[in-house]
Design an enzyme around this catalytic site. Structure first.
Site, PDB file in Angstrom:
ATOM      1  N   LYS A 120     -23.065 -48.469  11.080  1.00 35.42           N
ATOM      2  CA  LYS A 120     -23.097 -49.929  11.034  1.00 35.42           C
ATOM      3  C   LYS A 120     -23.812 -50.390  12.292  1.00 35.42           C
ATOM      4  O   LYS A 120     -23.264 -50.348  13.397  1.00 35.42           O
ATOM      5  CB  LYS A 120     -21.688 -50.511  10.974  1.00 35.42           C
ATOM      6  CG  LYS A 120     -21.703 -52.016  10.808  1.00 35.42           C
ATOM      7  CD  LYS A 120     -20.349 -52.550  10.409  1.00 35.42           C
ATOM      8  CE  LYS A 120     -20.412 -54.023  10.059  1.00 35.42           C
ATOM      9  NZ  LYS A 120     -20.868 -54.866  11.158  1.00 35.42           N
ATOM     10  N   CYS A 411     -21.362 -64.377  54.680  1.00 39.65           N
ATOM     11  CA  CYS A 411     -20.826 -63.130  54.148  1.00 39.65           C
ATOM     12  C   CYS A 411     -19.308 -63.131  54.273  1.00 39.65           C
ATOM     13  O   CYS A 411     -18.779 -63.368  55.355  1.00 39.65           O
ATOM     14  CB  CYS A 411     -21.419 -61.952  54.906  1.00 39.65           C
ATOM     15  SG  CYS A 411     -20.647 -60.389  54.453  1.00 39.65           S
TER      16      CYS A 411
HETATM   17  S1  IVH Z   1     -24.619 -53.424   3.811  1.00 42.50           S
HETATM   18  C1  IVH Z   1     -23.408 -55.087   0.557  1.00 42.50           C
HETATM   19  N1  IVH Z   1     -25.223 -51.572   5.569  1.00 42.50           N
HETATM   20  O1  IVH Z   1     -23.063 -55.570   8.640  1.00 42.50           O
HETATM   21  C2  IVH Z   1     -23.060 -55.132   1.962  1.00 42.50           C
HETATM   22  N2  IVH Z   1     -24.674 -53.734   6.359  1.00 42.50           N
HETATM   23  O2  IVH Z   1     -20.785 -57.526   7.344  1.00 42.50           O
HETATM   24  C3  IVH Z   1     -24.051 -55.813   2.782  1.00 42.50           C
HETATM   25  N3  IVH Z   1     -24.786 -53.969   8.789  1.00 42.50           N
HETATM   26  O3  IVH Z   1     -24.465 -58.593   7.724  1.00 42.50           O
HETATM   27  C4  IVH Z   1     -24.373 -55.147   4.011  1.00 42.50           C
HETATM   28  N4  IVH Z   1     -25.408 -51.909   9.226  1.00 42.50           N
HETATM   29  O4  IVH Z   1     -25.722 -57.177   9.369  1.00 42.50           O
HETATM   30  C5  IVH Z   1     -24.849 -52.855   5.377  1.00 42.50           C
HETATM   31  N5  IVH Z   1     -25.785 -49.851   7.008  1.00 42.50           N
HETATM   32  C6  IVH Z   1     -25.436 -51.114   6.819  1.00 42.50           C
HETATM   33  C7  IVH Z   1     -25.268 -52.023   7.885  1.00 42.50           C
HETATM   34  C8  IVH Z   1     -24.871 -53.328   7.614  1.00 42.50           C
HETATM   35  C9  IVH Z   1     -25.125 -53.084   9.749  1.00 42.50           C
HETATM   36  C10 IVH Z   1     -24.360 -55.361   9.047  1.00 42.50           C
HETATM   37  C11 IVH Z   1     -25.180 -56.397   8.349  1.00 42.50           C
HETATM   38  C12 IVH Z   1     -24.232 -57.258   7.562  1.00 42.50           C
HETATM   39  C13 IVH Z   1     -22.920 -56.869   8.142  1.00 42.50           C
HETATM   40  C14 IVH Z   1     -21.884 -56.822   7.027  1.00 42.50           C
END
Ligand code: IVH
Length: 676
Positions: A120, A411
């Protein structure tokens, strides 16, 4: 007509050049496996630029030369997503992940499920729209339905293709995350700090600030990157799994994280979560968890969404690195070079398993900008190996009783005047005790004079009692054995051990001594460079600016700082005293025949990266490499010559494999450094 035919030839030639450039871009940025040298790439690019300058009628927006072109905007237009961009439900413990797995299976009436696990990424969600393979729009997520049209800015990001490779679907919406690499973020902040401009609290904010620039040239100057992780609408192709989508995206020119995995047991997902969390500091991008997605698209559709989150995916977060706490006080710390740093004293709080009770506020301007007051509730962040810092104030929690803090004009330790140098205030006191304590700490540290047993508590006492007034005084302590033994925590044995360590440190190397002096901007690496290029202290003391900057890697700022240091009367006095008390050095770095010998060292110019556990301390390994003329860096790039892989080597090892960098084990490494 002949002319038209010629022109058609030229148009073709231009298009072929573009194809080539796109392909090499892909090799370089996405696969990390360039096929041609940078110089060759530059030549192709220049050739295209020249042709386009001569035949501007053939310039198309998807040409690699057209990344930054557009003029600054007045404001961003809104952009409606054709399919809403969802958010993810977050969980933090394994039990909730197991529940998710059970729910998914129950709803689908199946026994096993395949999951795709992705990092993520802590950046900003974006949508890119491609029509017939050409990027036509790019937008932020916004509230999920409507975002902002930031096409101009996204075009400047090199890992976002302006045209997809190999296949051009009539329509493809690519979704992913724009982020700022951690290394780029640090450099950017340092630069902003030097210029006295607003710094960013973290890479995410820096990425957001850079994407929301009205002038695309500013965005182009920022180190931004893009990872693709999904799609929106598509025409001309169907996908049956998330895994297939990721592979497809990678094949048409998008970067997909190397951490993506496919599992069919939830226990494996949970194990992988732990593994990635342990390695998160090794990555050059910030992640705050993993995303677990049901692989089959048909299952995803059957599961559907509930209140803006899909039922087929969850974010399985890591331990937070940010916490709320209260500022009990703000104090000013005086550093080795006299710089005054405001520091927040916090109500102790656990962040990712570590108790944090102080956090830096960097400098006066940052303090003002964040408007941190004593009594405020604040967000504190502890990211990896970085010192904790106050990110922001929770203004809604203010009661009115908070007290503003003003940086002192004098200081706080020695009372000397404080001068402003850009955003930094500095104590000018030559005998400032705070500066002296910091200088002593640095002087005694392992990589400087290496005086074991001379710790912070002892330094405090030595300075406060006036037993030591500069670093050279340490060598006179042997005459005060009786007094030393009376200090707190000092018995006869520890006193003797300390005096032994001090005595031993008298015999050192030139590089260590230079480093120990604590000249501004002269770290260990620069000290080694200086030792290699100057015979001895006299030679270095008389160095001209021109001679200093002629050394590769020594820039104007460093050169000026060195000259300024040696111009000080107090420096001359100190050097004389050090010699008088018997500090002696040899200079193995220096060459009998000047810098030439440096080139002849067995590891000259070689760049090493260590990963995993090896049986000798990293410091020592690093020293060995440097003594033989090599260098040690922390991240694996094309320029890395050797990756030394110890036990449990992680992502750096994988990256080395991807890049085709030579990987050696500890034994081979030891053999290499022994030869020298
Ligand atoms: S999928 C269907 N994959 O996380 C789900 N999100 O709360 C939609 N994000 O706004 C997102 N890495 O900014 C997905 N590998 C990843 C991600 C990712 C970061 C963030 C994205 C989104 C938030 C979801």
């Amino acid at each position: 007509m002949g002319g038209d035919k010629d022109k058609e030839e030229i148009r073709k030639q231009i298009e072929e050049l573009r194809e080539k450039i796109r392909y090499h871009n892909y090799r370089y940025y996405v696969l990390n496996e360039p096929e041609i040298s940078d110089a060759e790439y530059d030549r192709l690019f220049k050739e295209l630029e020249e042709l386009e300058a001569e035949y501007p009628e053939f310039i198309t927006p998807d040409s690699p030369t057209q990344r930054v072109g557009a003029k600054p905007l007045e404001e961003f237009r809104t952009y409606r997503h054709s399919i809403p961009m969802l958010s993810l439900k977050s969980v933090t413990d394994a039990g909730e992940v197991t529940e998710f797995d059970e729910r998914v299976k129950r709803m689908l009436g199946v026994d096993t499920i395949e999951y795709v696990v992705e990092p993520k990424i802590d950046g900003l969600a974006m949508e890119l729209v491609y029509k017939d393979g050409v990027l036509v729009a790019g937008s932020t997520r916004g509230d999920g339905w409507t975002g902002e049209d930031v096409t101009q800015n996204l075009r400047t990001i090199k890992t976002i293709p302006l045209r997809t490779l190999s296949e051009a679907l009539p329509l493809l919406e690519v979704r992913g995350e724009v982020y700022m690499p951690v290394s780029g973020f640090r450099e950017l902040n340092e630069e902003l700090g030097r210029r006295g401009e607003r710094m960013f609290a973290n890479p995410r904010n820096a990425a957001a600030g850079s994407v929301r620039q009205l002038d695309p040239r500013v965005t182009a100057s920022r180190p931004l990157d893009f990872f693709a992780y999904g799609i929106g609408r598509v025409e001309g192709r169907e996908f049956s799994t998330q895994w297939e989508i990721l592979n497809y995206l990678r094949s048409i020119g998008f970067r997909v994280s190397e951490l993506v995995r496919l599992f069919d047991k939830i226990e494996d997902v949970i194990r992988y979560h732990r593994e990635v969390e342990e390695r998160r500091d090794e990555l050059d991008y910030e992640i705050d968890g993993i995303v677990v997605k049901v692989n089959r698209v048909e299952y995803q559709n059957r599961l559907g969404t509930i209140s803006r989150s899909p039922r087929w995916a969850i974010a399985y977060k890591f331990q937070p690195r940010e916490e709320f706490t209260k500022v009990k006080d703000i104090v000013v710390q005086v550093g080795r070079t006299g710089a005054l740093t405001p520091v927040a004293i916090l109500e102790p709080v656990q962040i990712g398993g570590v108790t944090v009770s102080r956090a830096t506020l960097h400098n006066e301007e940052e303090l003002k900008r964040k408007d941190v007051r004593i009594g405020d509730t604040v967000v504190v962040e502890r990211a990896g190996d970085v010192i904790p810092e106050v990110v922001s104030v929770v203004k809604s929690r203010r009661t009115g009783a908070e007290k503003e803090f003003r940086m002192p004009d004098r200081c706080p330790v020695c009372g000397a005047e404080v001068l402003k140098e850009g955003p930094i205030r500095r104590c000018v006191g030559v005998s400032c005790k705070a500066q002296l304590k910091e200088r002593l700490k640095h002087f005694a540290s392992t990589r400087a004079m290496d005086i074991e047993g001379l710790g912070e508590k002892l330094i405090e006492q030595l300075v406060d009692r006036g037993m030591v007034t500069d670093v050279a005084d340490l060598y006179l302590l042997s005459r005060m054995k009786g007094e030393l033994m009376k200090l707190e925590h000092m018995g006869e044995r520890s006193t003797e051990k300390l005096l032994d360590a001090i005595e031993r440190s008298k015999q050192t190397t030139f590089a260590r001594l230079i480093y120990a002096l604590g000249i501004r901007h002269v770290g260990e690496h620069t000290a080694l460079l200086l030792a290699a290029n100057f015979r001895d202290m006299d030679d270095l003391r008389n160095a001209t600016y021109e001679r200093l900057v002629s050394i590769p890697e020594i820039g104007p700022e460093v050169a000026r700082s060195i000259i300024l240091f040696f111009e000080q009367g107090s420096t001359k006095e100190l050097l004389r005293k050090l010699e008088e008390v018997g500090v002696r050095y040899e200079n193995p770095e220096a060459a009998e025949a000047g810098a030439e010998a440096e080139k002849e060292k067995p590891l000259a110019g070689k760049i090493f990266v260590f990963t995993g556990r090896i049986s000798i301390p990293r410091d020592e390994a690093k020293r060995k490499v440097e003594q033989l003329g090599g260098r040690v860096t922390s991240s694996v790039t094309k320029k890395t010559d050797y990756v030394v892989a110890g036990e449990e080597a992680g992502s750096k090892l994988r990256r080395a494999q991807q890049l085709g960098v030579k990987i050696i084990g500890e034994e081979e490494f030891m053999a290499m450094v022994k030869e020298g």
